[in-house]
Scaffold this motif. Structure first.
Motif, PDB file in Angstrom:
ATOM      1  N   VAL A  41       0.838  -1.194   0.000  1.00  0.00           N
ATOM      2  CA  VAL A  41       0.000   0.000   0.000  1.00  0.00           C
ATOM      3  C   VAL A  41       0.876   1.247   0.000  1.00  0.00           C
ATOM      4  CG1 VAL A  41      -1.781   1.288   1.232  1.00  0.00           C
ATOM      5  CG2 VAL A  41      -1.867  -1.215   1.172  1.00  0.00           C
ATOM      6  N   HIS A  42       0.664   2.089  -0.986  1.00  0.00           N
ATOM      7  CA  HIS A  42       1.465   3.289  -1.213  1.00  0.00           C
ATOM      8  C   HIS A  42       0.621   4.510  -0.886  1.00  0.00           C
ATOM      9  CE1 HIS A  42       3.706   5.900  -4.438  1.00  0.00           C
ATOM     10  NE2 HIS A  42       3.952   6.305  -3.209  1.00  0.00           N
ATOM     11  N   LEU A  43       0.929   5.175   0.223  1.00  0.00           N
ATOM     12  CA  LEU A  43       0.170   6.338   0.659  1.00  0.00           C
ATOM     13  C   LEU A  43       0.725   7.605   0.015  1.00  0.00           C
ATOM     14  CD1 LEU A  43      -0.235   5.647   4.493  1.00  0.00           C
ATOM     15  CD2 LEU A  43      -1.763   4.996   2.617  1.00  0.00           C
ATOM     16  N   ALA A  77      -2.088   5.907   8.818  1.00  0.00           N
ATOM     17  CA  ALA A  77      -1.317   4.676   8.642  1.00  0.00           C
ATOM     18  C   ALA A  77      -1.953   3.496   9.369  1.00  0.00           C
ATOM     19  CB  ALA A  77       0.118   4.886   9.122  1.00  0.00           C
ATOM     20  N   PHE A 131      -4.899   1.789   7.549  1.00  0.00           N
ATOM     21  CA  PHE A 131      -4.567   0.934   6.415  1.00  0.00           C
ATOM     22  C   PHE A 131      -3.933  -0.377   6.874  1.00  0.00           C
ATOM     23  CE2 PHE A 131      -5.121   4.954   4.215  1.00  0.00           C
ATOM     24  CZ  PHE A 131      -5.789   4.552   3.076  1.00  0.00           C
ATOM     25  N   ILE A 132      -3.193  -0.335   7.957  1.00  0.00           N
ATOM     26  CA  ILE A 132      -2.644  -1.582   8.510  1.00  0.00           C
ATOM     27  C   ILE A 132      -3.778  -2.464   9.013  1.00  0.00           C
ATOM     28  CG2 ILE A 132      -1.190  -2.560  10.329  1.00  0.00           C
ATOM     29  CD1 ILE A 132       0.530   0.018  10.084  1.00  0.00           C
ATOM     30  N   ALA A 160      -2.972  -3.976   5.042  1.00  0.00           N
ATOM     31  CA  ALA A 160      -1.698  -3.686   4.374  1.00  0.00           C
ATOM     32  C   ALA A 160      -0.573  -4.514   4.973  1.00  0.00           C
ATOM     33  CB  ALA A 160      -1.365  -2.200   4.492  1.00  0.00           C
ATOM     34  N   TYR A 211       2.687  -4.236   3.504  1.00  0.00           N
ATOM     35  CA  TYR A 211       3.738  -3.227   3.350  1.00  0.00           C
ATOM     36  C   TYR A 211       3.042  -1.875   3.283  1.00  0.00           C
ATOM     37  CZ  TYR A 211       6.868  -7.067   2.094  1.00  0.00           C
ATOM     38  OH  TYR A 211       7.600  -8.221   2.103  1.00  0.00           O
ATOM     39  N   LEU A 212       3.563  -0.909   4.016  1.00  0.00           N
ATOM     40  CA  LEU A 212       2.961   0.425   4.010  1.00  0.00           C
ATOM     41  C   LEU A 212       4.045   1.454   3.714  1.00  0.00           C
ATOM     42  CD1 LEU A 212       0.173   1.720   4.428  1.00  0.00           C
ATOM     43  CD2 LEU A 212       0.903   2.304   6.735  1.00  0.00           C
ATOM     44  N   ILE A 263       4.643   2.080  12.239  1.00  0.00           N
ATOM     45  CA  ILE A 263       4.199   1.086  11.267  1.00  0.00           C
ATOM     46  C   ILE A 263       4.711  -0.299  11.648  1.00  0.00           C
ATOM     47  CG2 ILE A 263       4.467   0.312   8.872  1.00  0.00           C
ATOM     48  CD1 ILE A 263       4.506   3.312   8.102  1.00  0.00           C
ATOM     49  N   ALA A 285       3.159  -4.116  10.350  1.00  0.00           N
ATOM     50  CA  ALA A 285       3.386  -4.001   8.910  1.00  0.00           C
ATOM     51  C   ALA A 285       4.848  -3.661   8.644  1.00  0.00           C
ATOM     52  CB  ALA A 285       2.481  -2.932   8.304  1.00  0.00           C
TER      53      ALA A 285
END
Length: 217
Positions: free
Chosen positions: A68-70, A79, A82-83, A87, A89-90, A107, A112
């Motif tokens: 996942v690319h923020l 963050a 999304f975890i 996700a 990978y963040l 993170i 993650a």
């Protein structure tokens, strides 16, 4: 952290958003390694995509890692969501906040794998102090915000520079490359040190996806 070969991570940014479940199936059956999810807020980049609920809804439909690319401002505020959504990978952008190391720690503590990303105008030197603490560095080879752009030619120099720093210092991070990746330039990206290749439109617009993934690898 060691990976057996170059990883291929199709980006659902270029998929049909009305049928993302099928898009995940196409990624899985192609032999790709990860699913790349580009999150855009219309502020950090001039486009809007989706939030954590989309990630959570997609998570049950794929066994592949979610990368996942923020591309958002204030990533430290989102963050954890999304975890929780799934996700693995963040990634967040160095340009989006001041206290990057703090977010990297958060993170990882939440389970993650943290990564950082830089836009084409940001020098590799801006990331050096953080390299020992991350699992990956995502080098943007286009200006982020929209799929289908051509790779900026000088991007290869940044990938090579990052690869040389990693070798000299003995750091252990993956070099992820996103933007304009296609069969014609994949070899040069791999040769420069790219260990994961994100492909959007080139993946979803080709009929033979399995062959395309093989060509990128």
């Amino acid at each position: 952290m060691r990976y057996p070969s170059v990883l291929i991570a199709p980006s659902i940014l270029s998929a049909d958003f009305s049928d993302l479940k099928s898009a995940l199936g196409d990624i899985q059956s192609s032999g790709a390694d990860w699913v790349h999810l580009d999150v855009m807020d219309g502020h950090f980049v001039p486009n809007l995509t989706f939030g954590p609920k989309m990630v959570a809804d997609l998570r049950p439909h794929s066994s592949l890692p979610f990368d996942v690319h923020l591309m958002i401002t204030n990533p430290e505020q989102m963050a954890h969501r999304f975890i929780e959504a799934g996700a693995d990978y963040l990634i967040f952008h160095l340009e989006a906040l001041v206290h990057s190391h703090r977010l990297i720690q958060d993170i990882r503590q939440r389970g993650a794998k943290p990564g950082i990303s830089i836009v084409p105008s940001t020098p590799i030197s801006a990331s050096v102090e953080l390299l020992p603490y991350v699992d990956q560095v995502l080098v943007m080879t286009v200006n982020p915000g929209f799929g289908g752009q051509a790779m900026i030619p000088s991007a290869g120099d940044k990938i090579r520079q990052l690869s040389e720093i990693r070798k000299e210092r003995g750091d252990d991070f993956l070099i992820n490359v996103a933007g304009g990746i296609k069969a014609e330039n994949a070899s040069s990206v791999r040769g420069a040190g790219g260990g994961a290749l994100v492909s959007g439109g080139a993946f979803f617009n080709v009929a033979g996806k399995k062959g395309f993934v093989s060509a990128l690898s």
